[in-house]
Enzyme design. Structure first.
Site, PDB file in Angstrom:
ATOM      1  N   SER B 276       0.863  -1.167   0.000  1.00  0.00           N
ATOM      2  CA  SER B 276       0.000   0.000   0.000  1.00  0.00           C
ATOM      3  C   SER B 276       0.900   1.216   0.000  1.00  0.00           C
ATOM      4  CB  SER B 276      -0.879  -0.007   1.246  1.00  0.00           C
ATOM      5  OG  SER B 276      -1.285   1.315   1.570  1.00  0.00           O
ATOM      6  N   LYS B 282       0.091  -3.615   5.302  1.00  0.00           N
ATOM      7  CA  LYS B 282      -0.966  -4.309   4.575  1.00  0.00           C
ATOM      8  C   LYS B 282      -0.482  -5.420   3.659  1.00  0.00           C
ATOM      9  CE  LYS B 282      -4.654  -2.749   3.267  1.00  0.00           C
ATOM     10  NZ  LYS B 282      -5.863  -2.108   2.722  1.00  0.00           N
ATOM     11  N   ASN B 284      -2.428  -6.941   0.659  1.00  0.00           N
ATOM     12  CA  ASN B 284      -3.682  -6.854  -0.085  1.00  0.00           C
ATOM     13  C   ASN B 284      -3.905  -8.058  -0.993  1.00  0.00           C
ATOM     14  OD1 ASN B 284      -4.702  -4.380   0.839  1.00  0.00           O
ATOM     15  ND2 ASN B 284      -3.220  -3.269  -0.423  1.00  0.00           N
ATOM     16  N   ARG B 315     -23.599  -8.241 -44.869  1.00  0.00           N
ATOM     17  CA  ARG B 315     -22.518  -7.576 -44.104  1.00  0.00           C
ATOM     18  C   ARG B 315     -23.161  -6.521 -43.232  1.00  0.00           C
ATOM     19  NH1 ARG B 315     -19.428  -9.121 -46.156  1.00  0.00           N
ATOM     20  NH2 ARG B 315     -18.239  -8.055 -47.753  1.00  0.00           N
TER      21      ARG B 315
END
Lengths: 454, 454, 454, 454
Positions: B276, B282, B284, B315
Site C-alpha cells: 500500500s 498491509k 492486499n 454484411r
C-alpha cells in the site's frame, strides 16, 4: 500513443491521445505537484520539498510501459508511480523525497488524475456536439417543407417532413448535451481522503489541504472523499450511454434512408470514406456504421460500471479497479460517435425528389386514414372503414392509386368531389402539426444553448 | 506495443502483444500471402504474383497508426491495409499488384486475421488454466482433512474441509476449461466468401480456393462463409464469460478469507505485490482484486457481443464493426484473470490453525443442527428443536459453548452422555460426504484432462 | 397464471404456465416427495413419514401469493414453503412433520425445482426449433434458384440466392440447437448438499440418498453439490443468448426485406397479426418485431447471470437470489423468439419477381466487379479499374445500364462482344459457389438432426 | 395480481400491484377517457361520444389475459385493447364507437399509460427513500463518535467512525434521490402524436388537443411526440441503476459487517426474517441479500434499455416493444432494494464495543502510518519507515501491540515518551477530518431535502 488497429473503430485520435501514457502520467504528476504546493503553502511540508517535487515532475520522463507492468503487480498504477517519482526527487533532494504524495492514498491520485483527463475530454465532446447540433438545426430549417414518408415498424406511414425528422434528432441530442454537461459538472470533483478517507495523516489540516488542492487543480471540493461512492462517475457514464443511444437512432435512420431502394439521403463521401475493397460502385454509410458500433458497445460498458458500484467499505477489491478501462472506453466510443455523426450531419445529402417519389410509389395507401376521416364525417365511420378496406385492397391488387380507385366507387363519388380526390394524396395537406412540433423542438434546443432550463 | 497505463489492470503483457499492431498486421499479411499462394497453386493468379505478394508481405513494415487512422475513415482496417500492400507490391512488380486480395472481401481478411490471433491466445490461456488446475488439485489433496467453517450468506454454517472447497473451485474451472477448448475449436475456422459470400469473383473455383486457403492457414473450412452469422465467436466469448464468473467466485472467496478478522488464507506476496502506498502493514489480495475487476467487466462485454449478433443481410452496418475491440477486451481480461488466479492458487498460504480457531469461536452454534438430529431421535424432533433454540440462545448470551450449555440442561443430560457432548463440536465428525464429493470432483477433473467426457 | 399485460411481448403462454405459481409449487412438492421416498427406501426416515409427506404434497393447495410474500421476508421461497408443507403434514401425522425436507437445505429445494421446470421448457423450445428448422430447410430448397441482391452495409452487392440466405439462417439455428441441447443436458442435474454442501445431517448416507433422489427425479447426479458454482446454468443461459442473437439476425433481415420499397418478403398475416390501430393498409413485421424485442433483452440478462456467478463461499448473498427471475425471463424470451420465428418462417411469402426487379433497378452497378474481372484479363487490371469507375459514373448519371454504357465505350467494345455484354448483368451467371455453400449448410443441419457431430 | 413465486425476490407487492393487469388497464382506460374528453371539449368529437366512452371505460371489466394473448399476435397491447373498448362502446352507443382512440396511435396509448403507471411508482419509491435517508441520518448522528476500522481491499486500515460511514451512505443515497426526482420529472410527459407523430388526423387542431389532453392527465406537454426518442425514459432507468449501485454498496458493507468473525452490525430480525431452514442459530443478512440481488439485475436492464434506444424512423421494430418489461422490472427491483434497505437501516443494530475490539485485535498495525509520521519529524522519513517496517514485523510475529514493540526499540524510546506511545493506538486521536466530512455530508443531504441545489 496512437490508436491501435485492434481498436481503430473504437475511439478517435484526440481521445486516444488524452488517455495515452504521456497524458495519464501528466495528470498524475499534476496531482502530486499541486498536492505538494498546497501542503507547502499551509506549512505542512517544506517549500523546498514542494519545489523539488515540482522540478522532478516537470522532467517527467517516466516509462509508461514499465509502470503499467508494475501496476499489474501492485494492483494500481499509483504505487509504482509514486515510487518512481520519489526516486526521482531523492536524486536531487533526498530530504524532499519523504514528502512525495504526503497524506494521500493511491486512489486519491488515480481518481483525481482520471478527473483531470475527463475534463480534457469534455471540450472535445462538446465541440463536436455543437457542430452536430448546428448541422441538425440547419437541416431542420432547410427541409421544413420537404415531405417524406413516415415509417413505422419499417412500413410506410402518413407523411412527415424531413425537417421534423431532423428536429426530432436535434431535440434528443440537445437534451443529452444538457445531461452531459451536468454529468461532467457533477463528476469533475477532487478526490482526496488519505488511507481511510479521513485525511488522518494530516491531523486537523485535512480539509484545508483538500480545499487548497482543489483550488490548485480548479476542481470542485466535494462534501467528502468518495472512494467507494461512484455515483458521480456513474452519472457521467450513463449520460454517455443515453447520448450514444440517441446517436445510434440517428445513424440507424440515415443508414436505412441510404438503402439503394430508398435512396433519400447519403452520407458525405470525404477522403477515404465509404469505398469497398471489391465493389467500386458502393457508397457505404461509414459514419453511421461506426456510430452504430459505438451504440452497440457503450450500453454494456454502462452496465459494467453500474455493477462495479457495489464497492466494499473504504476501498473496493475489484469494482474500482475495473473503472479506468471502462470509463476510457465509454468516453472514447461516445466521442467517436459524436464526431462521426457531426461529420455525417454536416455533409448529409438529402434527395427531396426521391422522398416525394417514394411517397408516390405507395399509390396513396398511406392516405387511407385520411380518406377514412373525410368519408367518416359523411358516411359514418364504420361504413367508411369498410369502403376504405375494399379500396386499399383494389389499389394494391390493381396497382392503381387509391384516389383513382375511390373515384370509381359510387358511394365515394357522391361525397368527394374531383378536387377532394385530387388533393387526397397531396402530402403537404396531411402534415397536421408537423411544423409546430418542428418549431417547438428548434426553440427548445436554442433555449438550451443559451442556458435556459427545460 | 505495450500495455497502456489506462488499461494496466485490464490485460496481460503477452496478450497485449498478440493484439498489438505488429501482430495484427502479421496476421493480415499471413492471410494475404496464403491467399495468393492458394490461388497460384490453382492457377487462378500467376505464381510470380504470389511470389511478389509474399515478398512484399515479408518486408511488412507498415505503419499501424497510419492504417488505424485510415481505417476509421474507411470503416474497416482492411481497405487501407490492402491499398498499402498493393502499393508495396506494385513497387516491385506492377503486374502483380492487381492480384492482391484477389476474390476476397474486407471481412474475409479481418475475420480470418482475428481467428489467427485468437489461435495464438489459446495456448496462453490454456497453459495458465493448466497451472491453475494443478495448484487447485494440489490444495484439494493437501487439505483434505483441513476443517473450516462452511459459510452461507456470509454467516457461519456447519464445517467443510478446505480440500472440498478447493475441489469445488477446481471442478468449475475444469468444466470451463473444457468449454473453452470447444469454443476455440468451433471458432477457429476460415472466413472466405468474397463480396456477397458466394466467392462469385472466383467463378467455379471458389470452394477449391477456400479449401486450399484453409489448409495453408491450418484452419477448419466451415460449411459456408459466416459474415453475418457470429454464433461461433459468440460461443467463445460466452465461454470466457462463464470462466471469468467462476474465477471471480474463487477470488471473492479468497479475498474474504484474507480479511484480518478471518485470516484463514493469504495470497503469495511476490515482488511488487500487495503493498500500500500509505500502509506498510498491509497485505492486499491483489491477484483476487484484479480477477474480480475482470469478472466485473467481461459479462457486459459478452452482452455487447450478443447484442451485436443482429447483423444485417450479407454484411452488418455496426454489429460487426463493434467486434474487434469487444473480443480483444474479453480475451485480454479473461487471460489476466486466469493468470492472476494461477499465481494466487499456486502460492496460496492456508492457515489450518486459524480455520479451526474460527470454528471454535462460534462456540458450537454451527453444531445446533447436529445436536437437534441426535436429540430428535430420542425426544422427538419438535421437542428437540425447542430445546436447541433455548440452548443456542443461552450460548450466545452467556458466551458459553453449546455443548456446555446442553450439558447443563436436564432433558439433555439424561440422553447425551459426556462423550457425546464432548464430540458434538468436533468438526471432523460432522463432515458427511465431504470427502466423497471432493474425490469425485478431482476424479472428474482428471478425466477431463485425459480427454474423457463428462 | 396467465401472461400479464406488462409482459405480453416477453414470453409465451405455455412458458408462462411452466413458471406459474401452480407449476413452481408442483416442482417444489415433487422434490420433497421424492426426497422423502428416497430416504424412506434407505431407512433414514420412516416409510409412514414418506407416505404422509406424499399425501400432503399431493393435496398441494398452497397459496402462491402468500408464500411469495413470505419468501421476500425469508430471502427464499423455500423457508415458507417447507414450513407450510410441514404444517400440512403435521395436521395428518404429527410424527411425520419432523421429517419434511430431512437433510436438505433451502437451495437444494429451489435449485432442483428450477431444474425440473427447465426440463419442461426444453421440449417446448426444441419442438419450435424443429419447426423453424424445417421451414428454413424448405425455403432453402424451394429458393435455390431464386436470385436476389446481396446487401452489404445495407447497400446493394453482387447477387446471391434466397436459398443460400435461408440456408445460412438454418446453419446458425441448427448450430444453436445443438448448443441448447448440450446446455440442457449439462444443466439438468440434481442439487442436493444440505446446509454446507456436505450432506452432514445424513451422516455416511449422504451420497446414497443423493443417488436415490436423482433416480427418483430422473436427473443426473453431479460430482458434488454446486450451490455456488453456477457454470452449468450459465452455459444454458448463454446458449439461449446465442440463439436469440441468431434469431434476431433473421428477424432483422426479414423486416428489412419487408420494407415497402424492397418488398421481397412478407410475414404471414394470420389472425390478429400485423394490423395497425390507425393504418388499415399496413402489414407489419410483427413476428420479427417480437423476436427483435427478445434479442434486445436477452443479452443483458445473460450478463446479469454471469455477473451473479461471483457467489460467496457455500451460499451466496445476492448472486443466487437474482437467478430465478433472470433464468425464467431468459427462457421465456428465448421461447417467444423461437416460436415467433417458426411462425414467420413457416408462412413466409417470398416474391422472387420483386427480387429480380430490385437487381435490375441497380442498372448493373453490382456487376462492376464482374466486368472488371472480365476486362482485367484483357486490358490489365489497372486500366480495367479506371474504365469501370468511369462506366459506373456514367451509368449512375445517365440512369442507363452498366452494360449499355460499357457497350458504347470503345476500349470495351473491342474486347467484349454483344453476348458478353448481354450476359454481364445476368445474376445467374455470377453466383460463384452459392449453391455449393447452400448444400453444405443443409447437409450439416441434417447431420446434426440425425445425431452426427459437427 | 400478486407477486409470483418465480419473481418473489424481484419486486414488492405494491409495485407488482401498479404493474398488474388491473392497474395497466386502468391507465389505458384513463388515457382513452381523457382523450375523448379533450376532443369533445374542442368539438372534435361529439360530447355524447365522450360520455359513452367514459361510461364504457368506467365499467372496465376487461380480461387482461385475453388481451395479453391478443397483444402477442398484434405486436402491441393497444390494438386488442382499443378493439375491445370500441366493442364495449358500440354496445351502448354505436355512433360513439367510431370515436374511440380518435387521432391517436397505439404507441400514444401504451407510452402514456406507462407514464401514468410510473407516476404512481414515484411516491412509493420516494417515501421509502425518505425513510432510508432518515434512518441513515440518525445513524450518522448517533455514531459520530463510534470508532471502527477503516477497511480497504477488505484489509484493516486506519480508523473511521461509523457515523462517517453512515453519512457517506446517506450522501450517495440523497444524490441519487435528487437524480431520481429529475428522472421522473423529465419522463412524466404526454405521448401523443398519431400514426407518424404529426397528429395529421386532427388537422390543425393537433397541438390544441395535445395540450388539453396533457392537462386532463396532469402531464407535461413535451415539445413534440417522442415515439422513437427514448432518452427521457432512459434517464429515469439510469437513475434507478445508479441508485441500485449505491444501495448495493451499502448492502455489501452491512453484510460484511455481519460476518460472525466481525459482528459489528446486524440487520433487524423482524417477523419471518433471516432464519434458515436447517440452521436455527443463523441470523442472515436477508435485506442486504435481496438488495444485492436487485443490484445484480438492474445494471443489465439499464443496458438493455440503452441498446433498445436505436429505434427506427417513426416507430421501432423491436426496440420499443422490449421496453415495458424492462422498465417494470427496473422499477420493481429498485423499489424492492429501497424498501429493503430502508428496513435494514431503520432497525440496524450497531455494536460499538465489537468495533473497538476489532480495532484492538489489529494490535496497532493500522497505526503504523501514524507512528511513521510522528517519528518522521524527528528521525527523517526514511529512517522512520525502516523502523516501522521492523516494528510491524515484530508485532505480527510476536503477537504484541505495535506500541509495545516500539517502546522497546531504542531509537524510538528516545523520541517518543510513554504518553505518546500510550496514545498511539487510540483511534479517537487518529480520525483526521472524519467529523468535518460527516457534517458536510449531512448538511448537503438536508439542503437537498429542502430543495437547495448541490
Amino acid at each position: 500513443m496512437p490508436v491501435r488497429l485492434i481498436e481503430s473503430l473504437a475511439t478517435t485520435a484526440p481521445l486516444a491521445e488524452i488517455f495515452s501514457d504521456h497524458s495519464v502520467l501528466r495528470a498524475m504528476l499534476d496531482f502530486e505537484m499541486a498536492l505538494a504546493r498546497a501542503e507547502a503553502r499551509l506549512n505542512i511540508i517544506p517549500q523546498s520539498a514542494a519545489d523539488a517535487i515540482a522540478q522532478a515532475a516537470k522532467a517527467g520522463d517516466f516509462d509508461g510501459a514499465t509502470l503499467a507492468g508494475a501496476a499489474l503487480r501492485a494492483g494500481t498504477p499509483a504505487i509504482p508511480f509514486v515510487k518512481a517519482l520519489t526516486e526521482r526527487v531523492r536524486a536531487s533532494d533526498s530530504a524532499a523525497a519523504g514528502y512525495v504524495h504526503w497524506g494521500a492514498t493511491s486512489q486519491d491520485l488515480c481518481d483525481t488524475a482520471l478527473v483531470l483527463l475527463l475534463r480534457q475530454t469534455q471540450s472535445l465532446l462538446e465541440s463536436d456536439l455543437d457542430r452536430l447540433e448546428q448541422a441538425l438545426f440547419r437541416l431542420a430549417e432547410q427541409h421544413k417543407d420537404t415531405v417524406m414518408l413516415g415509417r413505422t415498424l419499417l412500413q410506410a406511414a402518413p407523411p412527415i417532413t424531413f425537417g421534423l425528422k431532423a428536429a426530432g434528432w436535434l431535440g434528443a441530442v440537445s437534451r443529452s448535451h444538457r445531461r452531459l454537461e451536468n454529468g461532467f459538472q457533477h463528476s469533475l470533483v477532487l478526490q482526496f481522503g488519505g488511507a481511510s478517507g479521513t485525511l488522518a495523516a494530516l491531523g486537523e489540516h485535512g480539509l484545508a489541504v483538500a480545499q487548497s488542492l482543489a483550488t490548485e487543480l480548479r476542481l470542485t471540493l466535494p462534501d467528502a472523499p468518495w472512494h467507494t461512492h461512484r455515483d458521480r462517475f456513474a452519472e457521467l457514464v450513463c449520460t454517455c450511454g443515453i447520448l450514444c443511444g440517441s446517436l445510434g437512432k440517428i445513424a440507424r435512420d440515415i443508414s436505412l434512408l441510404m438503402q439503394n431502394e430508398i435512396a433519400e439521403a447519403a452520407e458525405p463521401s470525404g477522403a477515404g470514406r465509404g469505398g469497398s475493397s471489391t465493389m467500386p460502385h458502393k457508397s457505404n454509410p461509414v459514419g453511421c456504421t461506426i456510430t452504430l458500433a459505438a451504440a452497440a458497445r457503450v450500453p454494456s460498458l454502462v452496465s459494467s460500471f453500474l455493477s462495479s458500484m457495489v464497492q466494499e467499505h473504504e476501498r473496493a477489491a475489484g469494482g474500482w479497479q475495473a473503472e479506468w478501462s471502462i470509463i476510457s472506453d465509454v468516453v472514447g466510443a461516445t466521442g467517436l460517435a459524436v464526431a462521426s455523426m457531426a461529420e455525417v450531419a454536416d455533409g448529409l445529402t438529402v434527395d427531396a425528389g426521391q422522398m416525394r417519389e417514394n411517397i408516390g410509389a405507395t399509390r396513396g395507401s398511406i392516405f387511407a386514414e385520411r380518406a377514412m376521416m373525410l368519408l367518416g364525417h359523411k358516411l359514418g365511420r364504420d361504413t367508411a372503414h369498410q369502403l376504405l378496406e375494399e379500396a386499399v385492397r383494389r389499389s394494391v391488387e390493381q396497382k392503381r392509386h387509391l384516389s383513382e380507385v375511390l373515384g370509381q366507387m359510387k358511394e365515394v363519388k357522391d361525397r368527394l368531389g374531383p378536387d377532394d380526390l385530387r388533393d387526397l394524396e397531396k402530402p403537404e395537406q396531411y402534415l397536421g402539426s408537423a411544423d409546430e412540433f418542428r418549431k417547438r423542438l428548434l426553440a427548445s434546443s436554442r433555449r438550451k444553448k443559451s442556458g435556459g432550463k427545460e
